[in-house]
Design a protein around this motif. Structure first.
Motif, short mmCIF file in Angstrom:
data_model
loop_
_atom_site.label_atom_id
_atom_site.label_comp_id
_atom_site.label_asym_id
_atom_site.label_seq_id
_atom_site.Cartn_x
_atom_site.Cartn_y
_atom_site.Cartn_z
N HIS A 11 10.90 5.34 2.85
CA HIS A 11 11.27 3.95 2.64
C HIS A 11 10.84 3.13 3.86
CE1 HIS A 11 13.65 3.68 -1.11
NE2 HIS A 11 13.95 4.95 -0.87
N ALA A 12 11.05 1.82 3.78
CA ALA A 12 10.65 0.93 4.88
C ALA A 12 11.76 0.74 5.91
CB ALA A 12 10.25 -0.43 4.31
N ASP A 13 12.81 1.55 5.85
CA ASP A 13 13.96 1.36 6.74
C ASP A 13 13.56 1.36 8.22
OD1 ASP A 13 15.33 1.44 4.38
OD2 ASP A 13 16.27 3.39 4.70
N TYR A 14 12.88 2.40 8.66
CA TYR A 14 12.53 2.51 10.07
C TYR A 14 11.60 1.40 10.52
CZ TYR A 14 10.01 3.81 14.24
OH TYR A 14 9.41 3.76 15.47
N VAL A 15 10.58 1.09 9.72
CA VAL A 15 9.59 0.09 10.16
C VAL A 15 10.21 -1.31 10.20
CG1 VAL A 15 7.58 1.42 9.46
CG2 VAL A 15 8.65 -0.10 7.80
N TYR A 16 11.20 -1.58 9.34
CA TYR A 16 11.91 -2.86 9.43
C TYR A 16 12.63 -2.97 10.77
CZ TYR A 16 11.50 -5.59 5.15
OH TYR A 16 11.04 -6.42 4.16
N ASP A 17 13.33 -1.90 11.17
CA ASP A 17 14.00 -1.91 12.46
C ASP A 17 13.00 -2.08 13.60
OD1 ASP A 17 16.67 -1.92 11.96
OD2 ASP A 17 16.97 0.24 12.19
N ALA B 286 11.64 -3.68 -4.74
CA ALA B 286 10.82 -4.14 -5.87
C ALA B 286 11.50 -5.26 -6.65
CB ALA B 286 10.52 -2.96 -6.80
N ARG B 287 12.76 -5.52 -6.36
CA ARG B 287 13.44 -6.66 -7.00
C ARG B 287 12.69 -7.96 -6.74
NH1 ARG B 287 15.83 -8.53 -10.72
NH2 ARG B 287 17.41 -10.12 -10.54
N GLU B 288 12.05 -8.06 -5.58
CA GLU B 288 11.29 -9.27 -5.23
C GLU B 288 10.19 -9.56 -6.22
OE1 GLU B 288 7.69 -11.13 -3.56
OE2 GLU B 288 7.97 -8.98 -3.93
N MET C 163 -2.93 -6.16 -5.56
CA MET C 163 -2.34 -4.94 -6.11
C MET C 163 -1.67 -4.10 -5.04
SD MET C 163 -2.84 -5.48 -9.17
CE MET C 163 -3.62 -7.02 -9.66
N LEU C 164 -2.28 -4.03 -3.87
CA LEU C 164 -1.71 -3.23 -2.78
C LEU C 164 -0.48 -3.88 -2.18
CD1 LEU C 164 -5.06 -2.10 -1.18
CD2 LEU C 164 -3.38 -0.59 -2.23
N SER C 165 -0.22 -5.14 -2.53
CA SER C 165 1.01 -5.80 -2.08
C SER C 165 2.20 -5.45 -2.96
CB SER C 165 0.81 -7.32 -2.07
OG SER C 165 0.86 -7.86 -3.37
N ILE C 166 1.96 -4.79 -4.09
CA ILE C 166 3.05 -4.41 -5.00
C ILE C 166 3.72 -3.16 -4.45
CG2 ILE C 166 3.62 -3.69 -7.35
CD1 ILE C 166 1.09 -5.16 -8.30
N ASN C 167 5.04 -3.12 -4.51
CA ASN C 167 5.79 -1.97 -4.02
C ASN C 167 5.29 -0.68 -4.65
OD1 ASN C 167 7.41 -4.51 -4.43
ND2 ASN C 167 8.71 -3.47 -2.95
N ALA C 168 5.17 0.36 -3.83
CA ALA C 168 4.84 1.73 -4.26
C ALA C 168 3.37 1.93 -4.61
CB ALA C 168 5.71 2.19 -5.43
N VAL C 169 2.53 0.88 -4.50
CA VAL C 169 1.11 1.06 -4.80
C VAL C 169 0.42 1.75 -3.63
CG1 VAL C 169 -1.09 -0.13 -5.14
CG2 VAL C 169 0.94 -0.85 -6.41
N HIS C 170 -0.33 2.81 -3.94
CA HIS C 170 -1.05 3.57 -2.92
C HIS C 170 -2.55 3.60 -3.15
CE1 HIS C 170 1.84 6.20 -0.37
NE2 HIS C 170 2.37 5.01 -0.59
N GLY C 171 -3.02 3.00 -4.23
CA GLY C 171 -4.45 3.04 -4.46
C GLY C 171 -4.92 1.97 -5.42
N PHE C 172 -6.16 1.49 -5.23
CA PHE C 172 -6.79 0.49 -6.09
C PHE C 172 -8.26 0.83 -6.22
CE2 PHE C 172 -9.48 -3.32 -6.25
CZ PHE C 172 -9.04 -3.91 -7.43
N VAL D 208 -4.69 0.86 -10.80
CA VAL D 208 -3.75 0.80 -9.69
C VAL D 208 -2.90 2.07 -9.71
CG1 VAL D 208 -1.99 -0.59 -8.55
CG2 VAL D 208 -3.65 -1.69 -10.06
N ALA D 209 -2.83 2.76 -8.57
CA ALA D 209 -2.07 4.01 -8.48
C ALA D 209 -0.74 3.78 -7.77
CB ALA D 209 -2.88 5.07 -7.72
N PHE D 210 0.34 4.28 -8.38
CA PHE D 210 1.68 4.14 -7.83
C PHE D 210 2.20 5.51 -7.39
CE2 PHE D 210 1.14 0.38 -10.30
CZ PHE D 210 2.00 -0.57 -9.79
N LYS D 211 2.81 5.55 -6.21
CA LYS D 211 3.41 6.79 -5.71
C LYS D 211 4.73 7.05 -6.44
CE LYS D 211 6.40 5.01 -2.04
NZ LYS D 211 6.88 5.19 -0.67
#
Length: 365
Positions: A106-112, A128-130, A240-249, A303-306
């Motif tokens: 998750h983005a927890d650490y990088v947010y801190d 992803a609610r955003e 597409m890469l700005s969408i949550n969980a996307v890892h490939g385009f 678009v690939a999602f993890k």
């Protein structure tokens, strides 16, 4: 912050958090006198909203959209359009266990690390609610593009290792009907059944799985995009890469094209009649884009999602002090995001194309 805005002429800025009062979006640059179909906007949000089926998160949100400005008597006024979507079913207590513990992947650490503060309730802005705000804005972009004869269709092409066959159809309305008749949103019914059974089995195991979404744009005229930094496929990739969980385009032939020879990969133009604006090729490995600019053929990309990072198993992690810790997944999460992400992919494609369409108006006298 600039990181909350997207687009140049048709520009959106989203706001709000997963567990805040509401989320929303401001659209600047929408041309005046566009018919704003509220039923269509709501129907798009209904495709993304949680709690749809057994293979999606059970968070209950109606995602009822409100227009606060920029629309008068059903038409856009040319001024900023503000849309608001209240949050109705927050369960912030579900996240009390990770106030000081970082969830794996998750983005927890990088947010801190970036801000020195984070909203631990569902990830805040990284949730992803955003994307509901983007879908609302994308619906208005779709209404604009429809006036220009441009249509966008996406569907789930794979879940895990289950792959749908390539679809060959110019009837997007028929494909849309098939897609919406199954909860995984795959336009091939037999594959859809297999995907649903697999996702449900993964859910029962307390695990998650990734997948891919394929998208086609029909009716896009030649000339959209720029030859250097704002290439059409580059803007689509960023979107597409700005969408949550996307890892490939990938667009057109994508990574598979690297395995071909030029003699196999070149799209040969077909002879055309008097209408010089019509451009057709025998194949479409280019995915409708040449030199960063649309060529009039179908624009195609995937678009690939993890897999969703929250799983219902204990995992080793660290806390905010850097000490070893353990965390168990809690809350309501999708076992696979791709069924709800189909409309998000379409929305982001629509925002790119609406922006590029307006920008292209300044390209020639």
């Amino acid at each position: 912050m600039a990181g909350n805005s997207f687009g140049q002429l048709f520009r959106i800025t989203t706001f709000g958090e997963s567990h805040g009062v509401a989320i929303g979006v401001i659209i600047d640059g929408c041309p005046a006198q566009l018919d704003i179909d509220m039923d269509f906007i709501q129907s798009e949000l209904d495709k993304r909203k949680p709690g749809q089926s057994k293979i999606t998160t059970q968070r209950k949100e109606s995602d009822t959209v409100q227009i606060l400005s920029g629309v008068f008597e059903g038409k856009s006024t040319g001024t900023p359009i503000a849309l608001l979507i209240p949050n109705e079913d927050q369960r912030s207590k579900d996240y009390g266990h990770n106030v000081d513990v970082y969830r794996p992947s998750h983005a927890d650490y990088v947010y801190d690390a970036k801000y020195g503060i984070r909203d631990h309730r569902g990830g805040g802005r990284s949730s992803a609610r955003e994307t509901a705000a983007r879908v609302a804005a994308g619906a208005i972009a779709k209404l604009f593009l429809k006036q220009q004869g441009i249509e966008i269709f996406a569907h789930v092409t794979s879940v895990g290792t289950i792959e749908a066959p390539n679809l060959e159809s110019n009837d997007l309305s028929a494909l849309l009907q098939i897609r919406e008749e199954n909860i995984v949103r795959c336009a091939d019914p037999a594959t859809a059944h297999e995907m649903i059974e697999f996702i449900d089995s993964v859910r029962k195991d307390g695990d998650t799985v990734g997948g891919k979404i394929g998208c086609v744009v029909k009716g896009c005229p030649a000339g959209l995009g720029e030859p250097v930094f704002d290439k059409l496929h580059a803007d689509l990739g960023k979107a597409m890469l700005s969408i949550n969980a996307v890892h490939g385009f990938e667009y057109g032939s994508g990574f598979a094209g690297s395995e071909l020879r030029g003699s196999q990969h070149n799209d040969i133009p077909q002879p055309k009649a008097a209408d010089l604006k019509v451009f057709k090729t025998t194949t479409n490995y280019a995915g409708g884009i040449l030199g960063g600019i649309s060529n009039g053929m179908d624009i195609t990309f995937k678009v690939a999602f993890k897999p969703v990072a929250t799983i219902m198993h204990n995992q080793q992690t660290i806390n905010a002090a850097g000490e070893a810790s353990e965390i168990k997944g809690k809350g309501r999460h999708d076992p696979c995001v791709v069924p709800r992400a189909v409309v998000i992919v379409e929305a982001m494609a629509a925002l790119v194309l609406a922006d590029q369409f307006l920008r292209n108006k300044a390209s020639i006298i």
